[in-house]
Design a protein around this motif. Structure first.
Motif, PDB file in Angstrom:
ATOM      1  N   LYS A 173       0.861  -1.181   0.000  1.00 30.08           N
ATOM      2  CA  LYS A 173       0.000   0.000   0.000  1.00 30.08           C
ATOM      3  C   LYS A 173       0.900   1.234   0.000  1.00 30.08           C
ATOM      4  CE  LYS A 173      -3.997   2.131   2.250  1.00 30.08           C
ATOM      5  NZ  LYS A 173      -4.871   2.108   3.467  1.00 30.08           N
ATOM      6  N   ILE A 174       0.820   1.973  -1.101  1.00 26.62           N
ATOM      7  CA  ILE A 174       1.652   3.158  -1.277  1.00 26.62           C
ATOM      8  C   ILE A 174       0.745   4.358  -1.523  1.00 26.62           C
ATOM      9  CG2 ILE A 174       3.437   4.251  -2.686  1.00 26.62           C
ATOM     10  CD1 ILE A 174       4.461   1.458  -3.381  1.00 26.62           C
ATOM     11  N   ASN A 175       0.821   5.322  -0.610  1.00 27.38           N
ATOM     12  CA  ASN A 175       0.054   6.562  -0.759  1.00 27.38           C
ATOM     13  C   ASN A 175      -1.431   6.292  -1.008  1.00 27.38           C
ATOM     14  OD1 ASN A 175       0.084   9.349  -0.634  1.00 27.38           O
ATOM     15  ND2 ASN A 175       0.420   9.607  -2.834  1.00 27.38           N
ATOM     16  N   GLY A 176      -1.981   5.326  -0.264  1.00 26.65           N
ATOM     17  CA  GLY A 176      -3.407   5.028  -0.341  1.00 26.65           C
ATOM     18  C   GLY A 176      -3.808   4.022  -1.403  1.00 26.65           C
ATOM     19  N   GLU A 177      -2.879   3.657  -2.289  1.00 26.82           N
ATOM     20  CA  GLU A 177      -3.179   2.719  -3.372  1.00 26.82           C
ATOM     21  C   GLU A 177      -2.559   1.359  -3.064  1.00 26.82           C
ATOM     22  OE1 GLU A 177      -2.291   2.188  -8.196  1.00 26.82           O
ATOM     23  OE2 GLU A 177      -1.415   3.852  -7.053  1.00 26.82           O
ATOM     24  N   VAL A 178      -3.338   0.296  -3.220  1.00 26.91           N
ATOM     25  CA  VAL A 178      -2.830  -1.060  -3.015  1.00 26.91           C
ATOM     26  C   VAL A 178      -2.332  -1.602  -4.353  1.00 26.91           C
ATOM     27  CG1 VAL A 178      -3.416  -3.409  -2.326  1.00 26.91           C
ATOM     28  CG2 VAL A 178      -4.359  -1.466  -1.054  1.00 26.91           C
ATOM     29  N   ILE A 179      -1.088  -2.055  -4.366  1.00 29.68           N
ATOM     30  CA  ILE A 179      -0.440  -2.532  -5.590  1.00 29.68           C
ATOM     31  C   ILE A 179       0.012  -3.968  -5.377  1.00 29.68           C
ATOM     32  CG2 ILE A 179       1.441  -2.133  -7.237  1.00 29.68           C
ATOM     33  CD1 ILE A 179       1.530   0.786  -6.123  1.00 29.68           C
ATOM     34  N   THR A 180      -0.224  -4.829  -6.376  1.00 31.87           N
ATOM     35  CA  THR A 180       0.252  -6.206  -6.333  1.00 31.87           C
ATOM     36  C   THR A 180       0.819  -6.564  -7.704  1.00 31.87           C
ATOM     37  OG1 THR A 180      -0.324  -8.475  -5.676  1.00 31.87           O
ATOM     38  CG2 THR A 180      -1.964  -7.290  -6.990  1.00 31.87           C
ATOM     39  N   PRO A 181       1.884  -7.359  -7.750  1.00 27.45           N
ATOM     40  CA  PRO A 181       2.467  -7.729  -9.044  1.00 27.45           C
ATOM     41  C   PRO A 181       1.448  -8.379  -9.969  1.00 27.45           C
ATOM     42  CG  PRO A 181       3.963  -8.314  -7.276  1.00 27.45           C
ATOM     43  CD  PRO A 181       2.686  -7.886  -6.625  1.00 27.45           C
ATOM     44  N   SER A 182       1.449  -7.990 -11.224  1.00 24.79           N
ATOM     45  CA  SER A 182       0.537  -8.572 -12.207  1.00 24.79           C
ATOM     46  C   SER A 182       0.986  -9.989 -12.543  1.00 24.79           C
ATOM     47  CB  SER A 182       0.488  -7.715 -13.470  1.00 24.79           C
ATOM     48  OG  SER A 182       1.798  -7.452 -13.951  1.00 24.79           O
ATOM     49  N   LEU A 183       0.022 -10.813 -12.926  1.00 28.80           N
ATOM     50  CA  LEU A 183       0.303 -12.206 -13.280  1.00 28.80           C
ATOM     51  C   LEU A 183       0.811 -12.253 -14.718  1.00 28.80           C
ATOM     52  CD1 LEU A 183      -2.957 -13.800 -11.816  1.00 28.80           C
ATOM     53  CD2 LEU A 183      -0.737 -13.529 -10.679  1.00 28.80           C
ATOM     54  N   ALA A 242     -14.414  -3.950  -3.872  1.00 31.59           N
ATOM     55  CA  ALA A 242     -15.808  -3.834  -3.456  1.00 31.59           C
ATOM     56  C   ALA A 242     -15.968  -2.840  -2.308  1.00 31.59           C
ATOM     57  CB  ALA A 242     -16.349  -5.200  -3.036  1.00 31.59           C
ATOM     58  N   SER A 243     -14.872  -2.601  -1.577  1.00 24.51           N
ATOM     59  CA  SER A 243     -14.895  -1.672  -0.452  1.00 24.51           C
ATOM     60  C   SER A 243     -14.448  -0.263  -0.845  1.00 24.51           C
ATOM     61  CB  SER A 243     -13.990  -2.198   0.668  1.00 24.51           C
ATOM     62  OG  SER A 243     -14.379  -3.507   1.040  1.00 24.51           O
ATOM     63  N   GLY A 244     -14.227  -0.068  -2.154  1.00 25.65           N
ATOM     64  CA  GLY A 244     -13.868   1.261  -2.642  1.00 25.65           C
ATOM     65  C   GLY A 244     -12.394   1.591  -2.559  1.00 25.65           C
ATOM     66  N   ILE A 245     -11.551   0.583  -2.301  1.00 23.78           N
ATOM     67  CA  ILE A 245     -10.107   0.802  -2.215  1.00 23.78           C
ATOM     68  C   ILE A 245      -9.481   0.532  -3.573  1.00 23.78           C
ATOM     69  CG2 ILE A 245      -7.962   0.024  -1.121  1.00 23.78           C
ATOM     70  CD1 ILE A 245      -9.690  -0.682   1.347  1.00 23.78           C
ATOM     71  N   LYS A 246      -8.648   1.429  -4.049  1.00 19.80           N
ATOM     72  CA  LYS A 246      -8.018   1.267  -5.357  1.00 19.80           C
ATOM     73  C   LYS A 246      -6.967   0.163  -5.301  1.00 19.80           C
ATOM     74  CE  LYS A 246      -5.559   3.688  -9.061  1.00 19.80           C
ATOM     75  NZ  LYS A 246      -4.884   4.938  -9.499  1.00 19.80           N
ATOM     76  N   VAL A 247      -7.099  -0.808  -6.187  1.00 17.53           N
ATOM     77  CA  VAL A 247      -6.126  -1.892  -6.290  1.00 17.53           C
ATOM     78  C   VAL A 247      -5.594  -1.923  -7.717  1.00 17.53           C
ATOM     79  CG1 VAL A 247      -5.683  -4.362  -6.032  1.00 17.53           C
ATOM     80  CG2 VAL A 247      -7.388  -3.249  -4.576  1.00 17.53           C
ATOM     81  N   THR A 248      -4.273  -1.920  -7.850  1.00 14.25           N
ATOM     82  CA  THR A 248      -3.633  -1.942  -9.161  1.00 14.25           C
ATOM     83  C   THR A 248      -2.765  -3.181  -9.285  1.00 14.25           C
ATOM     84  OG1 THR A 248      -3.587   0.473  -9.229  1.00 14.25           O
ATOM     85  CG2 THR A 248      -2.138  -0.683 -10.765  1.00 14.25           C
ATOM     86  N   GLU A 249      -2.933  -3.913 -10.388  1.00 15.46           N
ATOM     87  CA  GLU A 249      -2.082  -5.050 -10.693  1.00 15.46           C
ATOM     88  C   GLU A 249      -1.092  -4.608 -11.766  1.00 15.46           C
ATOM     89  OE1 GLU A 249      -4.323  -8.959 -10.971  1.00 15.46           O
ATOM     90  OE2 GLU A 249      -5.999  -7.542 -11.061  1.00 15.46           O
ATOM     91  N   ARG A 250       0.181  -4.553 -11.422  1.00 14.02           N
ATOM     92  CA  ARG A 250       1.205  -4.103 -12.369  1.00 14.02           C
ATOM     93  C   ARG A 250       2.570  -4.564 -11.907  1.00 14.02           C
ATOM     94  NH1 ARG A 250       4.243   0.026 -10.216  1.00 14.02           N
ATOM     95  NH2 ARG A 250       3.280   1.479  -8.738  1.00 14.02           N
TER      96      ARG A 250
END
Length: 356
Positions: free
Chosen positions: A241-251, A270-278
């Motif tokens: 979680k960086i600066n409010g954004e949740v990031i996980t490595p893309s598959l 679903a809870s309104g939290i930004k999640v980025t796969e990259r």
């Protein structure tokens, strides 16, 4: 596809273990499921029998060429006595992805789920009820031809065993220290990284041993080509979680598509939290730490559900995360998923399957 599962009950039931000292994967229930595959005949003879040793010749192909796959999921006992499985169909769909990669014949997904449910029902008295405990389910398939030669086997066994378990990490939900591995690699694109096959885990052991000798709980794996992109943490997927954004490595073919990973992404979105796969580099994580914007890091997996990361060690640099405490996002994911699994929280996603 229709199969009839025969059931042979044990004549020598074991004593049930102390629920406060279960450990993980050390105790096994009274029964196991076995099904055979024969070239030209397909999968056949599904049965539940007393748990016990397998009789295999020394030349059995799995010992020499590693043609095998496995899965892991859990059964939970609710406060009102129901038995719930968490997304079992996802596991059986994934075992077929692994099967395809290592040339094992696919199984029928619906029947495999039914086999899990039937075995869990037979050994339902083994499901622990203490807080944080569950019944771990290990389906696996091994090649069984007695033959020395590199080719796909013509015979296989699909087996399911059960193990009552406590917490995977002795640290529990407390943050763990992770060593960033810069020498060894777990997998590369085009390899078997996206499959759940034993060789991946054998290849990871040397780095895990090194990490533990240095005082760390697990390893953070980098990509196998440039050794800068983050892939997995130990046997888990990883989130930052960086600066409010949740990031996980893309598959991208070298990372296992975790079911807890998928559930975490769905839950957060679903809870309104930004999640980025990259793609994300370890240097980016270090720079975010230096800038004060690295808020949380945690791993996700079936065994531990959530494992918060309190510290990363990378090339002599120490990255402290959230003062070594669990963050609000990791807490939310852990409490929600375990609440759904145990029946304490309403399952709005349709993730759980009841065993009758």
């Amino acid at each position: 596809m229709s199969y009839q599962i025969s059931i042979q009950k044990t004549q020598n039931p074991k004593n049930k273990p102390d629920q406060d000292n279960l450990g993980f994967g050390q105790i096994f229930t009274d029964h196991m499921f076995i099904m055979d595959y024969t070239e030209g005949k397909g999968w056949h003879d599904p049965r539940i029998v007393p748990y016990g040793p397998l009789s295999l010749e020394p030349s059995t192909m799995v010992f020499h060429y590693g043609q095998a796959v496995f899965e892991g999921l859990k059964a939970y006992k609710t406060e009102d006595g129901r038995i719930l499985l968490f997304r079992p169909r996802k596991n059986m769909e994934r075992i077929n992805i692994s099967n395809e990669r290592v040339c094992i014949p696919k199984i029928d997904v619906d029947f495999a789920v039914e086999a899990c449910k039937t075995l869990v029902s037979v050994d339902r008295d083994w499901i622990p009820e203490a807080e944080g405990t569950s019944l771990y389910i290990r389906p696996f398939i091994i090649s069984t031809d007695p033959f020395l030669g590199v080719r796909p086997s013509w015979t296989y066994k699909f087996i399911i065993i059960l193990s009552p378990v406590g917490a995977y990490y002795k640290e529990g939900i407390n943050p763990v220290k992770i060593y960033v591995e810069s020498e060894y690699v777990r997998a590369v694109k085009g390899g078997t990284g996206y499959a759940k096959t034993p060789g991946n885990y054998a290849a990871s052991l040397i780095a895990q041993v090194k990490a533990k000798e240095l005082g760390y709980t697990q390893v953070l794996w980098l990509d196998g080509v440039e050794k800068k992109y983050i892939e997995e943490v130990g046997t888990m997927n990883v989130f930052f979680k960086i600066n409010g954004e949740v990031i996980t490595p893309s598959l991208d073919g070298s990372i296992l598509a975790g079911i807890t990973r998928e559930s975490t992404i769905e839950l957060l979105r679903a809870s309104g939290i930004k999640v980025t796969e990259r793609k994300i580099t370890i240097e980016e994580i270090y720079n975010a730490h230096e800038a004060g914007t690295l808020e949380e890091a945690f791993g996700t997996g079936t065994a531990a559900v959530i494992s918060p990361i309190g510290e990363l060690s990378w090339n002599g640099k120490v990255i402290k995360i959230n003062d070594g405490k669990i963050g609000e996002t990791a807490s939310f994911v852990y409490n929600t998923i375990t609440g759904i699994q145990s029946g304490k929280i309403e399952d709005k996603f349709g993730w759980t399957v009841e065993v009758k």
